[in-house]
Scaffold this active site. Structure first.
Site, short mmCIF file in Angstrom:
data_model
loop_
_atom_site.label_atom_id
_atom_site.label_comp_id
_atom_site.label_asym_id
_atom_site.label_seq_id
_atom_site.Cartn_x
_atom_site.Cartn_y
_atom_site.Cartn_z
N ASN A 120 -57.00 -52.16 -38.78
CA ASN A 120 -56.32 -53.40 -38.43
C ASN A 120 -56.02 -53.46 -36.94
OD1 ASN A 120 -53.25 -54.80 -38.29
ND2 ASN A 120 -54.86 -55.95 -39.32
N ASP A 174 -60.60 -56.76 -41.23
CA ASP A 174 -59.71 -56.15 -40.24
C ASP A 174 -58.63 -55.31 -40.91
OD1 ASP A 174 -59.11 -55.92 -37.43
OD2 ASP A 174 -57.36 -57.20 -37.75
N ARG A 224 -51.58 -78.83 -45.16
CA ARG A 224 -51.98 -78.45 -43.80
C ARG A 224 -52.22 -79.70 -42.96
NH1 ARG A 224 -55.09 -73.88 -42.05
NH2 ARG A 224 -55.23 -73.93 -39.78
N ASP A 236 -59.19 -68.31 -44.95
CA ASP A 236 -58.36 -69.06 -45.90
C ASP A 236 -59.02 -70.38 -46.30
OD1 ASP A 236 -56.12 -68.34 -43.38
OD2 ASP A 236 -55.99 -67.31 -45.30
N ARG A 248 -51.67 -71.96 -46.68
CA ARG A 248 -51.41 -71.00 -47.75
C ARG A 248 -50.03 -71.22 -48.36
NH1 ARG A 248 -53.66 -65.23 -45.59
NH2 ARG A 248 -52.19 -64.55 -47.19
N ASP A 300 -58.20 -68.34 -30.03
CA ASP A 300 -59.36 -69.21 -30.17
C ASP A 300 -59.35 -70.37 -29.20
OD1 ASP A 300 -57.16 -70.31 -31.57
OD2 ASP A 300 -58.48 -71.53 -32.82
#
Length: 365
Positions: free
Chosen positions: A71, A43, A130, A97, A210, A182
């Site tokens: 993008n 993208d 995470r 990621d 990240r 999503d």
């Protein structure tokens, strides 16, 4: 050419160096290249992600299909484009990621075939701090729904989906949602599925936080999150029965966690106009959708009660009180305090450290 068992869809935007581990985990899948295809849409990356995709496509011909576009501002557009190119019986959505355990796709496809599942959740684990809710992964289950499991806490699209129902129902992501696009998609697929299964005895999906915390949902702003939550709640109310257990489970998740998160310390860093807007919009969501207020824990319930009453300064005062700032504030009138917060909750609030003076220090909205 035979139909692959599974297409892995990846939307890519500036995800180096994490992208290398992501793509490597696909090359190493035990399901084998003949049963797998990867469709990645770049993208408009500017960090070398495009070159890394091209390298993997060159070194593994026939496995990777790479497309590029300007993008779009979010993951919905590249994901939709990749979906249009997918040819597998199943589709798996993988964050650029993140990475998969070596046996993930083989195990997921086998389970879907065995139980004729339309959706299979593979166990997710967090990497680098995470947080991934683990309730749904307590054990492997051939069939779960919103009424007998923690499915309401697993609405990301990082799952295996049978492609035919997605096409038949015309399920796509809304491209005007920079974040949370999503979840409405996944929620529709789950509510329409003949069977949803859980594979919990193998670490399928490794979700990475990240180092720069540049994951889309981590860096999203209040307005983008509000737009996403508005769509999620609209899908919930459209596809579930009023008063039904599925709707209740979903509302408990969203009003017990996602919506109150908008009324936390982070809000105080915004302009007063933005703070007022967020409180007003949260109040609108509560008035329009929330039927579980009485069942929420404190202080989430109090936040939403105050927002529903459009008491901006009271919400701000509550946040400041939690932070221990001790700023001077007007009193919340005693009758309003009593109307908004039942005696049981008032007693609980008085017991909480730092909240003892809450009733006498909250600002009038």
């Amino acid at each position: 050419m035979s139909t692959p068992d599974v297409t892995v869809v990846i939307a890519v935007y500036n995800t180096m160096p994490y992208l290398t581990a992501c793509l490597t985990s696909l090359v190493e899948q035990s399901i084998g290249a003949g049963r797998l295809e990867v469709v990645a849409v770049d993208d408009g990356s500017t960090d070398g992600s495009g070159a890394e995709l091209a390298r993997f496509a060159r070194e593994h011909p026939g496995l990777f299909r790479v497309e590029r576009q300007a993008n779009s501002g979010g993951p919905a557009s590249p994901t939709n484009r990749a979906m249009e190119l997918a040819g597998g019986r199943y589709v798996f959505f993988l964050g650029a990621d993140d990475w998969l355990g070596p046996q993930a796709l083989e195990r997921l496809v086998a389970m879907a075939d065995r139980y004729e599942s339309d959706v299979v959740l593979g166990k997710m684990v967090g990497v680098g701090g995470r947080h991934v809710p683990q309730g749904i992964f307590d054990r492997t289950e051939p069939s779960v729904d919103f009424t007998d499991s923690a499915l309401a806490w697993a609405l990301s699209d990082t799952k295996l989906f049978r492609r035919e129902p997605l096409v038949r129902h015309g399920l796509r992501r809304r491209e005007d949602l920079p974040v949370y696009s999503d979840q409405p998609f996944t929620l529709q697929a789950l509510l329409r599925a003949r069977r949803v299964s859980v594979l919990a005895d193998y670490d399928c999906y490794h979700a990475v936080l990240r180092a720069d915390r540049a994951n889309a949902t981590v860096r999203s702003g209040h307005r983008d999150r509000l737009r996403g939550l508005t769509e999620i709640l609209a899908v919930t109310d459209r596809l579930t029965e009023p008063g039904g257990e599925a709707r209740r489970a979903l509302h408990l998740r969203h009003f017990g966690w996602d919506v109150p998160q908008l009324l936390q310390a982070e809000l105080l860093g915004q302009s007063e106009a933005e703070q007022r807007y967020v409180v007003a919009e949260v109040g609108r969501l509560v008035r329009a959708h929330c039927d579980v207020l009485a069942d929420l824990a404190e202080p989430e319930r109090l936040r939403l009660e105050l927002a529903r009453a459009d008491r901006y300064r009271a919400v701000r005062g509550l946040i400041e009180d939690e932070l221990g700032r001790g700023a001077a504030r007007f009193e919340l009138p005693r009758q309003i305090w009593r109307d908004l917060v039942p005696e049981r909750a008032r007693r609980e609030l008085r017991r909480r450290q730092g909240w003892r003076r809450l009733a006498g220090r909250m600002t009038r909205g």
